[in-house]
Design a protein around this motif. Structure first.
Motif, PDB file in Angstrom:
ATOM      1  N   ASN A  26       0.797  -1.223   0.000  1.00 36.12           N
ATOM      2  CA  ASN A  26       0.000   0.000   0.000  1.00 36.12           C
ATOM      3  C   ASN A  26       0.829   1.272   0.000  1.00 36.12           C
ATOM      4  OD1 ASN A  26      -2.948  -1.007   0.562  1.00 36.12           O
ATOM      5  ND2 ASN A  26      -1.651  -2.168   1.974  1.00 36.12           N
ATOM      6  N   ASN A  27       2.090   1.189   0.455  1.00 33.66           N
ATOM      7  CA  ASN A  27       2.933   2.384   0.481  1.00 33.66           C
ATOM      8  C   ASN A  27       4.411   1.994   0.442  1.00 33.66           C
ATOM      9  OD1 ASN A  27       3.668   1.519   3.042  1.00 33.66           O
ATOM     10  ND2 ASN A  27       2.460   3.059   4.134  1.00 33.66           N
ATOM     11  N   ALA A  51      -7.790  -3.559  -4.908  1.00 38.77           N
ATOM     12  CA  ALA A  51      -8.567  -2.395  -5.341  1.00 38.77           C
ATOM     13  C   ALA A  51      -8.423  -1.258  -4.337  1.00 38.77           C
ATOM     14  CB  ALA A  51     -10.038  -2.786  -5.499  1.00 38.77           C
ATOM     15  N   GLY A  52      -8.393  -1.590  -3.043  1.00 27.35           N
ATOM     16  CA  GLY A  52      -8.226  -0.572  -2.013  1.00 27.35           C
ATOM     17  C   GLY A  52      -6.885   0.117  -2.100  1.00 27.35           C
ATOM     18  N   ALA A  57      -3.181   4.624  -2.973  1.00 27.21           N
ATOM     19  CA  ALA A  57      -1.841   5.068  -3.371  1.00 27.21           C
ATOM     20  C   ALA A  57      -1.727   5.467  -4.839  1.00 27.21           C
ATOM     21  CB  ALA A  57      -0.821   3.970  -3.064  1.00 27.21           C
ATOM     22  N   LYS A  58      -2.724   5.119  -5.636  1.00 28.76           N
ATOM     23  CA  LYS A  58      -2.757   5.364  -7.078  1.00 28.76           C
ATOM     24  C   LYS A  58      -1.834   4.375  -7.814  1.00 28.76           C
ATOM     25  CE  LYS A  58      -3.926  10.268  -6.667  1.00 28.76           C
ATOM     26  NZ  LYS A  58      -3.582  11.651  -7.038  1.00 28.76           N
ATOM     27  N   LEU A  62       2.334   2.923  -7.165  1.00 32.56           N
ATOM     28  CA  LEU A  62       2.612   1.546  -6.749  1.00 32.56           C
ATOM     29  C   LEU A  62       3.515   0.847  -7.767  1.00 32.56           C
ATOM     30  CD1 LEU A  62      -0.935   0.589  -5.450  1.00 32.56           C
ATOM     31  CD2 LEU A  62       1.118   0.904  -4.063  1.00 32.56           C
ATOM     32  N   LYS A  63       3.231   1.035  -9.038  1.00 30.20           N
ATOM     33  CA  LYS A  63       4.056   0.405 -10.078  1.00 30.20           C
ATOM     34  C   LYS A  63       5.496   0.891  -9.983  1.00 30.20           C
ATOM     35  CE  LYS A  63       5.122  -1.629 -14.043  1.00 30.20           C
ATOM     36  NZ  LYS A  63       4.908  -0.902 -15.297  1.00 30.20           N
ATOM     37  N   LYS A  64       5.703   2.186  -9.793  1.00 35.02           N
ATOM     38  CA  LYS A  64       7.059   2.720  -9.713  1.00 35.02           C
ATOM     39  C   LYS A  64       7.774   2.270  -8.439  1.00 35.02           C
ATOM     40  CE  LYS A  64       7.050   4.786 -13.624  1.00 35.02           C
ATOM     41  NZ  LYS A  64       7.890   4.238 -14.741  1.00 35.02           N
ATOM     42  N   LEU A  65       7.021   2.105  -7.351  1.00 40.51           N
ATOM     43  CA  LEU A  65       7.630   1.585  -6.121  1.00 40.51           C
ATOM     44  C   LEU A  65       8.159   0.168  -6.337  1.00 40.51           C
ATOM     45  CD1 LEU A  65       5.146   2.823  -3.361  1.00 40.51           C
ATOM     46  CD2 LEU A  65       7.555   3.476  -3.602  1.00 40.51           C
ATOM     47  N   VAL A  66       7.385  -0.649  -7.040  1.00 39.04           N
ATOM     48  CA  VAL A  66       7.828  -2.021  -7.298  1.00 39.04           C
ATOM     49  C   VAL A  66       9.018  -2.030  -8.247  1.00 39.04           C
ATOM     50  CG1 VAL A  66       7.138  -4.252  -8.273  1.00 39.04           C
ATOM     51  CG2 VAL A  66       5.543  -2.970  -6.832  1.00 39.04           C
ATOM     52  N   GLU A  67       9.012  -1.168  -9.251  1.00 39.02           N
ATOM     53  CA  GLU A  67      10.164  -1.073 -10.153  1.00 39.02           C
ATOM     54  C   GLU A  67      11.416  -0.653  -9.394  1.00 39.02           C
ATOM     55  OE1 GLU A  67       8.954   1.595 -13.218  1.00 39.02           O
ATOM     56  OE2 GLU A  67       7.660   0.125 -14.212  1.00 39.02           O
TER      57      GLU A  67
END
Length: 309
Positions: A26-27, A51-52, A57-58, A62-67
């Motif tokens: 989530n963050n 979905a939550g 977080a939008k 989230l995608k950029k955090l995982v990258e």
């Protein structure tokens, strides 16, 4: 390393008799705590977005955090949509670069569930993305999922075979007694392992998924309550049951509630001990450390996925 699908992860897990942890994010602090633990013990890893989480977080963040986590950890990581409830949200996540999506049509009549999963499978497979589906209904509450106990249904083994064959899904979430949230059992914890063994025999070499599988670690429940929380009677899935499930064809075990409890307990205690502190980096850092320690324990002592990367 890179974003990867779960195909190779699940093949190795099935053959090795262990499960891959799928942790909800989530963050930034939650992502960092999970990934640091996986990096430390060299474990395969699935980071999943509900979905939550997308609302909070939008998706782009989230995608950029995982990258960033892949760059920092040098791990292969699967990015998974958890409980997608429509073709449209699955399509959006696939187009956004997710490597795995779950389409949850378990609330629909059987034939409608198959049709929806098949639609997602056709779109996903054409783009190299894998699909998880669900048959049976888990009780409990988690983000957008809310199923009353009386509406929960266990997965029918023979129906599972037909469902997988006709829908083409790559993995199947089954219902054998787990539930979402922190209140999984009112009495003695019990999972239907006989049902699980039957499904595994009927679907050999096929990856099964266990949702609602947090242990609800008593240490964190007690800490939350000791420092102002109000979650009495919370009870999760015993760790020995999760280890057994991992040896019986369950290749993916979802964990969310334990992350929430670990972070909340650590932050509650920190703010109690340091009432004058108001720097978010201090208490969020403590929460991140609690997640890292808890996830490391899960990977090594519960899932048995350490050293498998």
């Amino acid at each position: 390393m890179a974003l990867v699908t779960t195909k190779e992860m699940f093949r190795k897990a099935y053959e090795g008799g262990y499960a891959v942890g799928a942790f909800n994010v989530n963050n930034m602090e939650i992502v960092q705590g999970i990934v640091d633990a996986a990096k430390e013990v060299r474990s395969p890893l699935i980071l999943q977005v509900s979905a939550g989480a997308r609302k909070y977080a939008k998706p782009a963040y989230l995608k950029k955090l995982v990258e960033a986590a892949i760059i920092d950890s040098d791990l292969d990581i699967a990015l998974h949509l958890d409980h997608g409830d429509s073709f449209e949200i699955c399509k959006q996540c696939i187009d956004d670069g997710f490597t795995s999506v779950m389409i949850d049509g378990s609330h629909l009549p059987y034939e409608e569930n198959i049709a929806l999963v098949k639609q997602v499978v056709e779109y996903a497979h054409a783009r190299g993305v894998v699909v998880e589906a669900e048959l049976g209904k888990l009780a409990g509450v988690e983000d957008e999922v809310n199923v009353k106990a009386e509406d929960a249904t266990y997965t029918d083994p023979k129906q599972a075979v037909d469902f997988v064959k006709r829908s083409g899904c790559d993995s199947l979430a089954i219902a054998i007694g787990t539930s979402h949230g922190a209140y999984k059992f009112k009495g003695e914890p019990k999972l239907d392992f006989e049902r699980l063994e039957t499904i595994t025999k009927l679907l050999p070499d096929y990856p099964l998924v266990l949702h609602g599988a947090s242990t609800v670690i008593p240490e964190f429940v007690e800490m939350c309550n000791a420092y102002g929380g109000d979650i009495p009677g919370a009870q999760g899935v015993p760790e020995e049951m999760l280890r057994r499930a991992g040896s019986l064809g369950v290749c993916k075990i979802n964990i969310d509630t334990d992350l929430r409890l670990a972070m909340t307990a650590a932050i509650r205690k920190y703010l109690h001990d340091f009432p004058a502190e108001f720097d978010p980096r201090k208490y969020l850092g403590v929460g991140r450390d609690a997640i890292r320690s808890m996830v490391r324990h899960k990977l090594v002592d519960v899932l048995g996925s350490d050293g498998k990367m």
